[in-house]
Design a protein around this motif. Structure first.
Motif, mmCIF file in Angstrom:
data_model
loop_
_atom_site.group_PDB
_atom_site.id
_atom_site.type_symbol
_atom_site.label_atom_id
_atom_site.label_comp_id
_atom_site.label_asym_id
_atom_site.label_seq_id
_atom_site.Cartn_x
_atom_site.Cartn_y
_atom_site.Cartn_z
ATOM 1 N N TYR A 34 -19.227 -17.086 5.259
ATOM 2 C CA TYR A 34 -18.745 -17.868 4.107
ATOM 3 C C TYR A 34 -19.219 -17.279 2.780
ATOM 4 C CZ TYR A 34 -18.192 -21.864 7.395
ATOM 5 O OH TYR A 34 -17.857 -22.700 8.442
ATOM 6 N N VAL A 35 -20.398 -16.630 2.774
ATOM 7 C CA VAL A 35 -21.039 -16.342 1.486
ATOM 8 C C VAL A 35 -21.101 -14.863 1.078
ATOM 9 C CG1 VAL A 35 -22.504 -18.355 1.956
ATOM 10 C CG2 VAL A 35 -23.472 -16.065 2.240
ATOM 11 N N LYS A 36 -20.690 -13.918 1.952
ATOM 12 C CA LYS A 36 -20.936 -12.514 1.620
ATOM 13 C C LYS A 36 -20.325 -12.079 0.280
ATOM 14 C CE LYS A 36 -19.381 -8.617 3.619
ATOM 15 N NZ LYS A 36 -19.216 -7.467 4.561
ATOM 16 N N PRO A 37 -19.058 -12.349 -0.024
ATOM 17 C CA PRO A 37 -18.511 -11.893 -1.315
ATOM 18 C C PRO A 37 -19.279 -12.460 -2.515
ATOM 19 C CG PRO A 37 -16.726 -12.498 0.152
ATOM 20 C CD PRO A 37 -18.008 -12.951 0.808
ATOM 21 N N THR A 38 -19.761 -13.683 -2.386
ATOM 22 C CA THR A 38 -20.539 -14.291 -3.477
ATOM 23 C C THR A 38 -21.901 -13.615 -3.579
ATOM 24 O OG1 THR A 38 -19.397 -16.417 -3.259
ATOM 25 C CG2 THR A 38 -21.576 -16.460 -4.279
ATOM 26 N N ALA A 39 -22.492 -13.319 -2.432
ATOM 27 C CA ALA A 39 -23.799 -12.638 -2.438
ATOM 28 C C ALA A 39 -23.677 -11.260 -3.085
ATOM 29 C CB ALA A 39 -24.316 -12.518 -1.005
ATOM 30 N N LEU A 40 -22.660 -10.492 -2.678
ATOM 31 C CA LEU A 40 -22.470 -9.145 -3.247
ATOM 32 C C LEU A 40 -22.215 -9.220 -4.746
ATOM 33 C CD1 LEU A 40 -20.244 -7.514 -0.464
ATOM 34 C CD2 LEU A 40 -22.692 -7.139 -0.887
ATOM 35 N N ALA A 41 -21.451 -10.221 -5.166
ATOM 36 C CA ALA A 41 -21.150 -10.380 -6.598
ATOM 37 C C ALA A 41 -22.431 -10.660 -7.386
ATOM 38 C CB ALA A 41 -20.155 -11.518 -6.802
ATOM 39 N N ASN A 42 -23.302 -11.498 -6.838
ATOM 40 C CA ASN A 42 -24.549 -11.827 -7.539
ATOM 41 C C ASN A 42 -25.486 -10.625 -7.594
ATOM 42 O OD1 ASN A 42 -25.229 -15.009 -8.217
ATOM 43 N ND2 ASN A 42 -23.498 -14.754 -6.864
ATOM 44 N N VAL A 43 -25.576 -9.871 -6.503
ATOM 45 C CA VAL A 43 -26.425 -8.673 -6.498
ATOM 46 C C VAL A 43 -25.898 -7.688 -7.548
ATOM 47 C CG1 VAL A 43 -27.116 -6.642 -5.127
ATOM 48 C CG2 VAL A 43 -27.190 -8.929 -4.119
ATOM 49 N N ARG A 44 -24.588 -7.454 -7.542
ATOM 50 C CA ARG A 44 -23.982 -6.498 -8.471
ATOM 51 C C ARG A 44 -24.106 -6.960 -9.921
ATOM 52 N NH1 ARG A 44 -22.073 -1.295 -9.622
ATOM 53 N NH2 ARG A 44 -20.070 -1.379 -10.740
ATOM 54 N N ALA A 45 -23.788 -8.211 -10.190
ATOM 55 C CA ALA A 45 -23.802 -8.724 -11.570
ATOM 56 C C ALA A 45 -25.218 -8.687 -12.131
ATOM 57 C CB ALA A 45 -23.257 -10.148 -11.602
ATOM 58 N N LEU A 46 -26.208 -9.035 -11.301
ATOM 59 C CA LEU A 46 -27.574 -9.055 -11.815
ATOM 60 C C LEU A 46 -28.133 -7.639 -11.938
ATOM 61 C CD1 LEU A 46 -28.857 -12.331 -10.146
ATOM 62 C CD2 LEU A 46 -28.377 -11.905 -12.559
ATOM 63 N N ARG A 47 -27.730 -6.740 -11.043
ATOM 64 C CA ARG A 47 -28.171 -5.346 -11.161
ATOM 65 C C ARG A 47 -27.713 -4.765 -12.497
ATOM 66 N NH1 ARG A 47 -32.434 -3.862 -9.980
ATOM 67 N NH2 ARG A 47 -32.333 -4.057 -12.245
ATOM 68 N N LEU A 48 -26.462 -5.107 -12.867
ATOM 69 C CA LEU A 48 -25.897 -4.575 -14.109
ATOM 70 C C LEU A 48 -26.545 -5.206 -15.331
ATOM 71 C CD1 LEU A 48 -22.078 -4.479 -13.173
ATOM 72 C CD2 LEU A 48 -23.694 -2.556 -13.261
ATOM 73 N N ARG A 49 -27.175 -6.377 -15.213
ATOM 74 C CA ARG A 49 -27.719 -7.108 -16.368
ATOM 75 C C ARG A 49 -29.237 -7.071 -16.482
ATOM 76 N NH1 ARG A 49 -23.055 -9.094 -14.953
ATOM 77 N NH2 ARG A 49 -21.648 -10.121 -16.450
ATOM 78 N N LEU A 50 -29.941 -6.906 -15.370
ATOM 79 C CA LEU A 50 -31.407 -6.997 -15.415
ATOM 80 C C LEU A 50 -32.043 -5.658 -15.771
ATOM 81 C CD1 LEU A 50 -32.106 -9.217 -12.263
ATOM 82 C CD2 LEU A 50 -32.222 -9.909 -14.673
ATOM 83 N N LYS A 51 -33.202 -5.716 -16.426
ATOM 84 C CA LYS A 51 -33.947 -4.485 -16.752
ATOM 85 C C LYS A 51 -34.355 -3.811 -15.446
ATOM 86 C CE LYS A 51 -38.104 -7.323 -17.361
ATOM 87 N NZ LYS A 51 -39.121 -7.876 -18.292
#
Ligand SMILES: CC(C)(C)CCc1c(C(=O)O)[nH]c(=O)[nH]c1=O
Length: 311
Positions: A222-239
């Motif tokens: 149920y959650v993999k696309p949401t998990a990948l999106a959060n990992v990717r979005a935060l990688r692009l935004r976090l120091k």
């Protein structure tokens, strides 16, 4: 081919861990994980005192994953702190101590105890913890997150990771990253279960878990696309000093490969570990190595965060 990875000063010979909450509430379960191919173990999120948790049925497996409303059943912080002090760093395995107070005050109380203890490993603060009555969980209240981190880092000098709930809107990705980039956070772990899903059984015409009228956190496919999106979005935004642990929907080497492509340094396996038990760590390590060999990669750094977009 190496599956080794580093978070802060902590070397993991294998990037695979269990996710907090699954088969990790007792020392026997934790020992089994340490004896497996996993690079370490994560303890069930602790509260200051032991808790029985919610009434059963409180977890239900489905063909696409699982739904749970466990209610934080655990043996209390002292039990896990003792295990962590004893086992951290033994035979190169890292013990991650997970804490989830039922209030911000309880979280601070537990972090104080950990700071004063001899535990020298990674602490994972679960931000899905409840907030003051009537407000969203802390992880969805960015000013509450800022308050918790301000007071935590005023005394907590050991490495601290944060378990985050899933976000679904670019303003939320921006909002949480803006707060986190102001603090010396060692890593963030995305995602926790997708909250308050509902599984219905059409035969019995009923919900499938007892607590909260059947509402519970979703894990698994149920959650993999949401998990990948959060990992990717935060990688692009976090120091870059803030590492990312990817959690959500992992049941194969391919799923791990996708999480690392999105920027994960380590990954945690929950639902699928619940189904398969500790053999999953050997199977997934083998599958991931096969994929890396096929593609000519020798280390995780060869492809971490290198997800391509379509120009
Ligand atoms: C949801 C809370 C009970 C506040 C935290 C513990 C927790 C639980 C739980 O113990 O019910 N289940 C999850 O999927 N994620 C969690 O973080």
């Amino acid at each position: 081919i190496s599956l080794a990875s580093q978070i802060g000063d902590y070397q993991f010979d294998n990037l695979l861990l269990n996710a907090a909450g699954v088969r990790c509430a007792s020392t026997d379960e934790l020992d089994k994980i340490l004896d497996s191919d996993a690079g370490g173990c994560v303890t069930k999120s602790a509260t200051p005192e032991p808790r029985k948790g919610n009434e059963s049925p409180r977890m239900k497996a489905t063909s696409m994953g699982c739904i749970n409303s466990m209610g934080l059943p655990n043996h209390g912080l002292d039990y896990y702190l003792k295990f962590a002090e004893t086992n951290q760093g033994k035979s190169g395995k890292q013990v991650v101590l997970s804490v989830a107070g039922l209030s911000i005050k309880q979280n601070i109380e537990m972090l104080k105890k950990i700071q004063e203890s001899s535990f020298a490993g990674l602490t994972e603060l679960n931000l899905s913890c409840p907030n003051i009555a009537g407000k969203s969980q802390v992880g969805y209240d960015f000013e509450a997150v800022r308050d918790v981190l301000t007071s935590a880092f005023s005394f907590f000098k050991k490495p601290l990771g944060l378990k985050l709930p899933p976000y679904f809107d670019f303003n939320q990705f921006d909002g949480i990253a803006e707060v986190l980039n102001d603090f010396p956070v060692t890593y963030i772990n995305s995602i926790n279960s997708i909250g308050n899903g509902l599984v219905v059984d059409p035969d019995t015409e009923s919900v499938v878990i007892k607590p909260k009228g059947g509402f519970g956190g979703l894990g698994g496919d149920y959650v993999k696309p949401t998990a990948l999106a959060n990992v990717r979005a935060l990688r692009l935004r976090l120091k870059p000093e803030i590492s990312i642990i990817g959690t959500g929907g992992i049941k194969s080497g391919k799923d791990v490969f996708e999480h690392v492509l999105c920027g994960a340094s380590l990954v945690q396996i929950g639902t699928a570990f619940g189904f398969d038990g500790t053999p999953i760590f050997e199977r997934i390590s083998k599958e991931l190595k096969e994929i890396m060999a096929e593609k000519g990669y020798h280390t995780l750094a060869d492809f971490r965060g290198k997800l391509k977009t379509i120009d």
